[in-house]
Design a protein around this motif. Structure first.
Motif, PDB file in Angstrom:
ATOM      1  N   UNK A 167      37.014  37.180  43.109  1.00 38.56           N
ATOM      2  CA  UNK A 167      36.164  37.569  41.990  1.00 38.56           C
ATOM      3  C   UNK A 167      36.135  36.511  40.905  1.00 38.56           C
ATOM      4  N   UNK A 168      35.389  36.800  39.847  1.00 32.07           N
ATOM      5  CA  UNK A 168      35.200  35.822  38.778  1.00 32.07           C
ATOM      6  C   UNK A 168      36.514  35.438  38.113  1.00 32.07           C
ATOM      7  N   UNK A 169      37.374  36.415  37.854  1.00 32.68           N
ATOM      8  CA  UNK A 169      38.678  36.137  37.244  1.00 32.68           C
ATOM      9  C   UNK A 169      39.660  35.644  38.298  1.00 32.68           C
ATOM     10  N   UNK A 170      39.760  36.372  39.407  1.00 35.69           N
ATOM     11  CA  UNK A 170      40.748  36.033  40.430  1.00 35.69           C
ATOM     12  C   UNK A 170      40.594  34.628  40.972  1.00 35.69           C
ATOM     13  N   UNK A 171      39.358  34.175  41.163  1.00 31.06           N
ATOM     14  CA  UNK A 171      39.147  32.845  41.729  1.00 31.06           C
ATOM     15  C   UNK A 171      39.606  31.747  40.777  1.00 31.06           C
ATOM     16  N   UNK A 172      39.582  32.012  39.477  1.00 26.65           N
ATOM     17  CA  UNK A 172      40.139  31.057  38.529  1.00 26.65           C
ATOM     18  C   UNK A 172      41.655  31.152  38.473  1.00 26.65           C
ATOM     19  N   UNK A 325      26.945  46.987  42.509  1.00 27.30           N
ATOM     20  CA  UNK A 325      27.440  46.010  43.476  1.00 27.30           C
ATOM     21  C   UNK A 325      28.805  45.461  43.063  1.00 27.30           C
ATOM     22  N   UNK A 326      28.978  45.193  41.780  1.00 28.47           N
ATOM     23  CA  UNK A 326      30.262  44.694  41.291  1.00 28.47           C
ATOM     24  C   UNK A 326      31.360  45.726  41.522  1.00 28.47           C
ATOM     25  N   UNK A 327      31.077  46.980  41.218  1.00 26.58           N
ATOM     26  CA  UNK A 327      32.091  48.026  41.336  1.00 26.58           C
ATOM     27  C   UNK A 327      32.436  48.326  42.789  1.00 26.58           C
ATOM     28  N   UNK A 328      31.509  48.064  43.700  1.00 26.51           N
ATOM     29  CA  UNK A 328      31.772  48.271  45.125  1.00 26.51           C
ATOM     30  C   UNK A 328      32.211  46.995  45.830  1.00 26.51           C
ATOM     31  N   UNK A 329      32.260  45.898  45.095  1.00 23.22           N
ATOM     32  CA  UNK A 329      32.676  44.633  45.693  1.00 23.22           C
ATOM     33  C   UNK A 329      31.628  44.009  46.587  1.00 23.22           C
ATOM     34  N   UNK A 330      30.361  44.365  46.397  1.00 13.93           N
ATOM     35  CA  UNK A 330      29.297  43.843  47.254  1.00 13.93           C
ATOM     36  C   UNK A 330      28.841  42.451  46.848  1.00 13.93           C
ATOM     37  N   UNK A 331      29.149  42.047  45.626  1.00 16.15           N
ATOM     38  CA  UNK A 331      28.759  40.711  45.178  1.00 16.15           C
ATOM     39  C   UNK A 331      29.762  39.678  45.668  1.00 16.15           C
ATOM     40  N   UNK A 332      29.303  38.456  45.831  1.00 17.26           N
ATOM     41  CA  UNK A 332      30.185  37.342  46.171  1.00 17.26           C
ATOM     42  C   UNK A 332      30.060  36.324  45.048  1.00 17.26           C
ATOM     43  N   UNK A 333      31.099  36.185  44.249  1.00 18.93           N
ATOM     44  CA  UNK A 333      31.054  35.303  43.100  1.00 18.93           C
ATOM     45  C   UNK A 333      30.740  36.075  41.827  1.00 18.93           C
ATOM     46  N   UNK A 334      30.637  35.349  40.732  1.00 18.60           N
ATOM     47  CA  UNK A 334      30.386  35.938  39.421  1.00 18.60           C
ATOM     48  C   UNK A 334      28.996  36.560  39.378  1.00 18.60           C
ATOM     49  N   UNK A 335      28.926  37.823  38.991  1.00 17.93           N
ATOM     50  CA  UNK A 335      27.661  38.521  38.916  1.00 17.93           C
ATOM     51  C   UNK A 335      26.940  38.169  37.619  1.00 17.93           C
ATOM     52  N   UNK A 336      25.733  37.622  37.755  1.00 17.15           N
ATOM     53  CA  UNK A 336      24.928  37.179  36.631  1.00 17.15           C
ATOM     54  C   UNK A 336      23.519  37.725  36.777  1.00 17.15           C
TER      55      UNK A 336
END
Length: 342
Positions: A167-172, A325-336
């Motif tokens: 995710x956006x935080x975890x990947x950093x 999508x963010x809450x279900x983990x369907x996005x890949x990378x930072x959701x913008x």
């Protein structure tokens, strides 16, 4: 200039489970605005360019945080706007402003003099796209950096486990941890995300949906630092597999955001192993670490040392689905959500 539609992403009801696009929050076109004549009362008229879609927004829909959203009002969060008109001496037409969690989800908004204290004008560093300033160069990156600095007590050679690591935080978090010389274990919810973690240099990357977290931690641990984004049973698994004096940085608990709170059963382990649990919010730490973040992290993003991914959608009408999508983990990378590119 005649009035025209001012699209808004409104709160329509408070959900008990996952938010339902179009029902929990919805895109609304009933509001009108005349950008030439609307009264500013000493404020700023701003055009919305980008909004950040983050898990914490779910808490503001349900009242988990003190700042619960009001019904029939726009959601608000981190975002980037452009000044159209200004009666505030600090900001001028054309300025690009970054807002710390208070940018309303409406195509045009009036930022009051009081609200203007929570926005800053900036120019992107060469090599960093504007959208990254609501991702790795903004709140998510700062969350990772400040949490590790304030609570990690990082020692080279230790082992860190990061949940929701793609995710956006975890990947950093995983990239900063690798730079600090840690062994990094990261979990994610798809094979595509696991592949991304391996690209980031994660030592042990696994899909928690197909691989047992406890088995991984028993084999690759014990854990010295746990960056918790999910809570619940994953936190329990970690508490069973820590070294003495381990540090748990509690950044999120998404496993309990969309239903009953996730129960943690193993808190007694924190006594036996003298584990330290830290609740982490980035806001109170910004003044302490912003300068160091700008010096240490921004150049590494600009030259590609630190990598990032974005999951972009276009149009404010897509914001409701992006949140789900963010809450279900369907996005890949930072959701913008890209609302406007000019």
């Amino acid at each position: 200039m005649p009035e025209f539609t001012n699209g808004r992403h409104l709160v329509k009801e408070y959900p008990s489970g996952y938010p339902i696009p179009g029902r929990t929050t919805a895109y609304d076109t009933s509001a009108k605005i005349n950008t030439d004549s609307v009264s500013l009362n000493g404020g700023i008229l701003a055009k919305l360019l980008l909004i950040s879609v983050d898990p914490y927004l779910r808490g503001r829909l349900a009242g988990y945080t003190p700042s619960k959203f009001a019904l029939e009002e726009p959601l608000a969060g981190y975002g980037i706007v452009k000044v159209i008109r200004s009666e505030n001496d600090k900001f001028h037409p054309g300025d690009i402003l970054y807002g710390n969690g208070r940018i309303r989800h409406e195509e045009y908004s009036i930022i009051t003099k009081e609200e203007a204290e929570h926005v800053v004008a900036f120019k992107p560093v060469d090599g960093i796209p504007l959208s990254v300033y609501i991702g790795a160069a903004g709140m998510p990156g700062l969350t990772a950096f400040t949490g590790l600095k304030e609570y990690g007590n990082v020692k080279k050679g230790e082992t860190i486990f990061v949940s929701t690591a793609a995710g956006a935080v975890g990947s950093m978090v995983v990239q900063i941890a690798k730079k600090e010389g840690l062994k990094v274990i990261g979990s994610a919810g798809s094979e595509e995300k696991v592949k991304f973690l391996k690209e980031l240099g994660v030592d042990v990357a696994f899909n928690y949906k197909t691989t047992d977290t406890r088995e991984v931690l028993q084999k690759e641990g014990p854990i010295d630092i746990y960056w918790d984004n999910v809570g619940g049973d994953t936190l329990d698994a970690v508490l069973e597999n820590t070294n003495e004096h381990a540090r748990v940085i509690m950044c999120g608990a998404i496993s309990g955001y969309n239903g009953e709170p996730a129960i943690v059963k193993n808190l007694m382990y924190t006594i036996y192993k003298q584990t330290k649990l830290y609740g982490h919010l980035v806001g109170p730490l910004l003044s302490k670490y912003q300068e160091a973040f700008d010096k240490d992290v921004i150049p590494k993003l600009a030259d590609g040392t630190y990598k990032h991914r974005e999951d972009k959608v276009y149009g404010l009408d897509k914001a409701s689905q992006a949140l789900l999508d963010v809450l279900k983990g369907a996005n890949v990378g930072k959701s913008v959500v890209v609302v406007s590119e000019d």
